[in-house]
Design a protein around this motif. Structure first.
Motif, mmCIF file in Angstrom:
data_model
loop_
_atom_site.group_PDB
_atom_site.id
_atom_site.type_symbol
_atom_site.label_atom_id
_atom_site.label_comp_id
_atom_site.label_asym_id
_atom_site.label_seq_id
_atom_site.Cartn_x
_atom_site.Cartn_y
_atom_site.Cartn_z
ATOM 1 N N MET A 75 -10.470 4.109 13.431
ATOM 2 C CA MET A 75 -9.896 3.159 12.484
ATOM 3 C C MET A 75 -9.025 2.103 13.161
ATOM 4 S SD MET A 75 -9.281 5.708 9.271
ATOM 5 C CE MET A 75 -10.712 6.604 8.622
ATOM 6 N N ALA A 76 -8.704 2.328 14.413
ATOM 7 C CA ALA A 76 -8.012 1.273 15.158
ATOM 8 C C ALA A 76 -8.915 0.050 15.291
ATOM 9 C CB ALA A 76 -7.603 1.785 16.534
ATOM 10 N N HIS A 77 -10.213 0.281 15.346
ATOM 11 C CA HIS A 77 -11.181 -0.814 15.469
ATOM 12 C C HIS A 77 -11.715 -1.258 14.109
ATOM 13 C CE1 HIS A 77 -11.144 -0.162 19.796
ATOM 14 N NE2 HIS A 77 -11.365 1.115 19.586
ATOM 15 N N HIS A 78 -11.648 -0.360 13.121
ATOM 16 C CA HIS A 78 -12.164 -0.670 11.781
ATOM 17 C C HIS A 78 -11.168 -0.176 10.731
ATOM 18 C CE1 HIS A 78 -16.083 -1.852 13.371
ATOM 19 N NE2 HIS A 78 -16.022 -0.790 14.148
ATOM 20 N N PRO A 79 -10.013 -0.834 10.616
ATOM 21 C CA PRO A 79 -8.973 -0.347 9.699
ATOM 22 C C PRO A 79 -9.414 -0.332 8.241
ATOM 23 C CG PRO A 79 -8.442 -2.544 10.509
ATOM 24 C CD PRO A 79 -9.586 -2.049 11.329
ATOM 25 N N VAL A 88 0.123 2.082 -12.064
ATOM 26 C CA VAL A 88 -0.260 2.309 -10.665
ATOM 27 C C VAL A 88 -1.671 2.890 -10.575
ATOM 28 C CG1 VAL A 88 0.337 3.598 -8.570
ATOM 29 C CG2 VAL A 88 2.120 2.563 -9.923
ATOM 30 N N LEU A 89 -2.124 3.515 -11.654
ATOM 31 C CA LEU A 89 -3.466 4.102 -11.669
ATOM 32 C C LEU A 89 -4.537 3.085 -12.047
ATOM 33 C CD1 LEU A 89 -2.476 7.382 -13.531
ATOM 34 C CD2 LEU A 89 -2.942 7.146 -11.083
ATOM 35 N N ASP A 90 -4.116 1.925 -12.526
ATOM 36 C CA ASP A 90 -5.064 0.897 -12.970
ATOM 37 C C ASP A 90 -5.263 -0.106 -11.833
ATOM 38 O OD1 ASP A 90 -6.708 -0.768 -14.378
ATOM 39 O OD2 ASP A 90 -5.274 -1.210 -15.987
ATOM 40 N N VAL A 91 -6.074 0.283 -10.864
ATOM 41 C CA VAL A 91 -6.215 -0.484 -9.626
ATOM 42 C C VAL A 91 -7.166 -1.655 -9.817
ATOM 43 C CG1 VAL A 91 -6.900 -0.372 -7.201
ATOM 44 C CG2 VAL A 91 -5.736 1.576 -8.266
ATOM 45 N N ARG A 92 -6.678 -2.840 -9.456
ATOM 46 C CA ARG A 92 -7.508 -4.046 -9.501
ATOM 47 C C ARG A 92 -8.117 -4.368 -8.135
ATOM 48 N NH1 ARG A 92 -5.664 -7.994 -13.196
ATOM 49 N NH2 ARG A 92 -7.023 -9.453 -12.066
ATOM 50 N N ALA A 93 -7.353 -4.137 -7.090
ATOM 51 C CA ALA A 93 -7.822 -4.460 -5.740
ATOM 52 C C ALA A 93 -6.990 -3.694 -4.725
ATOM 53 C CB ALA A 93 -7.721 -5.961 -5.470
ATOM 54 N N VAL A 94 -7.569 -3.485 -3.548
ATOM 55 C CA VAL A 94 -6.862 -2.881 -2.415
ATOM 56 C C VAL A 94 -7.225 -3.678 -1.169
ATOM 57 C CG1 VAL A 94 -6.529 -0.830 -0.981
ATOM 58 C CG2 VAL A 94 -6.917 -0.567 -3.450
ATOM 59 N N PHE A 95 -6.194 -4.031 -0.397
ATOM 60 C CA PHE A 95 -6.399 -4.707 0.882
ATOM 61 C C PHE A 95 -5.854 -3.813 1.983
ATOM 62 C CE2 PHE A 95 -6.117 -7.939 -2.342
ATOM 63 C CZ PHE A 95 -7.018 -8.925 -1.968
ATOM 64 N N ARG A 96 -6.615 -3.679 3.042
ATOM 65 C CA ARG A 96 -6.176 -2.894 4.204
ATOM 66 C C ARG A 96 -6.288 -3.786 5.441
ATOM 67 N NH1 ARG A 96 -4.134 -0.773 7.997
ATOM 68 N NH2 ARG A 96 -4.920 1.075 9.081
ATOM 69 N N ALA A 97 -5.160 -4.052 6.065
ATOM 70 C CA ALA A 97 -5.107 -4.931 7.235
ATOM 71 C C ALA A 97 -5.801 -6.264 6.952
ATOM 72 C CB ALA A 97 -5.731 -4.248 8.457
ATOM 73 N N GLY A 106 0.834 -1.196 0.000
ATOM 74 C CA GLY A 106 0.000 0.000 0.000
ATOM 75 C C GLY A 106 0.871 1.248 0.000
ATOM 76 N N LEU A 107 0.456 2.265 -0.760
ATOM 77 C CA LEU A 107 1.260 3.477 -0.898
ATOM 78 C C LEU A 107 1.216 4.319 0.380
ATOM 79 C CD1 LEU A 107 0.214 4.515 -4.520
ATOM 80 C CD2 LEU A 107 2.040 2.953 -3.794
ATOM 81 N N VAL A 108 2.266 5.104 0.588
ATOM 82 C CA VAL A 108 2.399 5.948 1.780
ATOM 83 C C VAL A 108 2.504 7.402 1.328
ATOM 84 C CG1 VAL A 108 3.767 6.456 3.833
ATOM 85 C CG2 VAL A 108 3.603 4.090 2.998
ATOM 86 N N ASP A 109 1.528 8.220 1.718
ATOM 87 C CA ASP A 109 1.544 9.653 1.410
ATOM 88 C C ASP A 109 2.060 10.386 2.638
ATOM 89 O OD1 ASP A 109 1.066 12.302 0.662
ATOM 90 O OD2 ASP A 109 -0.796 11.806 -0.393
ATOM 91 N N THR A 110 3.186 11.064 2.494
ATOM 92 C CA THR A 110 3.845 11.662 3.654
ATOM 93 C C THR A 110 3.308 13.047 4.023
ATOM 94 O OG1 THR A 110 5.609 12.611 2.285
ATOM 95 C CG2 THR A 110 5.972 10.397 3.172
#
Length: 399
Positions: free
Chosen positions: A122-126, A385-394, A58-62
């Protein structure tokens, strides 16, 4: 416990590319990575995304501002919003970033610590948004840049220490200080001018580092940049090398940035469908020349070996929506950065700056299962990178 395997044709793990891969996920973390791509023979859920799919951390925006609405006048919108309305907007902004594959953000300026409420949610629902590393209201001089966020502090050593301690006690992950002026605050000093001097910045850095917090310095002006580097800040935000007469990168200062290992958080990533609106005192032609000069300065920084990351400044205008960071890959490549290095800048290197190295910005055993899946090979075609197929978070699929 949510356990599954993601199978794809290739993977960028935060440092390098490899071929077919099977990533085993359990309980929100990456359990192991099989670079042979061989699927387990036993039962269990397999998410097979096909040979053209590429996995990335996952990308990190600083550098984002979830409290800004990316509208034509985000300052007025923020000032007129109640806390509950502003929080609702911030939730939507965070969700927008997440769906673009941005799974970690540093929020470098909110109003009245509202981002900390989102951190708790978001600690409870990432799966609701990226991990947020908040700064709270940035330290700024009375009437200074972004004073309306509530972070005004006189240039007094004890007042500055107290402000840093308050942010630490509230649970902020980073200290943001407005070393110089900016473009968005009516009546404040110009962007090229300094707000805090060297000794003030040293106080902020010393107190923050004593408490284990990094410091991000907003610095457009040459003197503000110089003082921030000398004071030992961890990252320079914007780094425009502004003077009263225009943009003037200083070779000696660039050398100091590189030698000190100070991260430079470059303000890149633009929505190509939106024109950048110049400040009222600047014509469109002058704005274009200004942007080109800044980009030249950014190119010089990376050519000299600076630790470059991307802080999109998402939220500050229509050209900076909260899902804009992935456009920064192409921006870095156009500055002469190799595509692989551009991906590193937005993943493992950005995670190192943010103090979440190993847990974020990598696909490896033990890391959070924050994974972006795109179609194609982003090393040969950064636009993939702009052609997103899926994203997983936690470990939860959100797209």
């Amino acid at each position: 416990m949510n356990s599954f395997v993601i199978h794809a044709g290739s993977m960028f793990d935060g440092f390098s590319m490899s071929g077919p891969v099977a990533v085993h996920v359990s309980g929100g973390r990456i359990l192991r990575v099989d670079r042979t791509g061989v699927l387990p023979s036993h039962g269990g859920e397999v998410i097979d995304l096909g040979p053209s799919a590429c996995l990335l951390p996952g990308l990190v925006d600083t550098h984002v501002h979830l409290a800004f609405d990316a509208g034509p006048d985000p300052v007025t919108s923020l000032a007129s919003a109640s806390d509950s309305d502003l929080l609702a907007h911030m939730r939507a902004a965070a969700r927008s970033a997440l769906l673009a594959g941005v799974t970690t953000v540093r929020d470098l300026g909110d109003r009245d610590y509202l981002s900390l409420a989102l951190v708790e949610e978001m600690a409870h629902h990432p799966e609701l948004g990226p991990e947020i590393l908040p700064a709270g209201p940035p330290l700024t001089t009375p009437g200074g840049h972004c004073h309306f966020l509530g972070g005004e502090v006189e240039g007094d050593a004890e007042a500055l220490r107290a402000a840093v301690r308050e942010r630490h006690a509230r649970g902020c992950a980073v200290i943001k200080v407005m070393a110089g002026g900016g473009h968005m605050t009516v009546g404040s000093v110009p962007a090229h001018a300094s707000q805090y001097g060297l000794e003030d910045l040293r106080v902020v850095v010393d107190e923050a580092h004593r408490l284990g917090l990094p410091v991000a310095a907003h610095a457009h002006g040459v003197q503000a940049i110089r003082d921030a580097v000398e004071a030992g800040v961890d990252s320079l935000e914007h780094v425009s090398f502004l003077t009263e007469d225009g943009i003037a990168p200083d070779p000696g200062l660039i050398g100091a940035i590189v030698n000190r290992g100070t991260f430079v958080s470059l303000t890149l990533g633009l929505d190509p469908a939106q024109a950048v609106r110049p400040p009222k005192a600047m014509t469109a032609h002058a704005m274009a020349a200004h942007v080109n000069a800044v980009l030249d300065a950014y190119s010089t920084l990376q050519q000299h070996g600076a630790d470059v990351v991307i802080g999109s400044d998402a939220g500050i205008g229509p050209w900076k929506p909260h899902n804009v960071l992935p456009h920064g890959v192409g921006d870095l490549v156009r500055l002469g950065v190799a595509p692989l290095d551009a991906l590193i800048a937005m993943t493992s290197r950005a995670a190192r700056l943010c103090g979440v190295e190993g847990r974020k910005g990598r696909i490896t055993a033990g890391a959070d299962a924050d994974i972006l899946v795109v179609d194609g090979d982003p090393v040969h075609d950064p636009a993939a990178v702009l052609d997103v197929r899926a994203v997983f978070r936690a470990g939860v699929r959100v797209r």
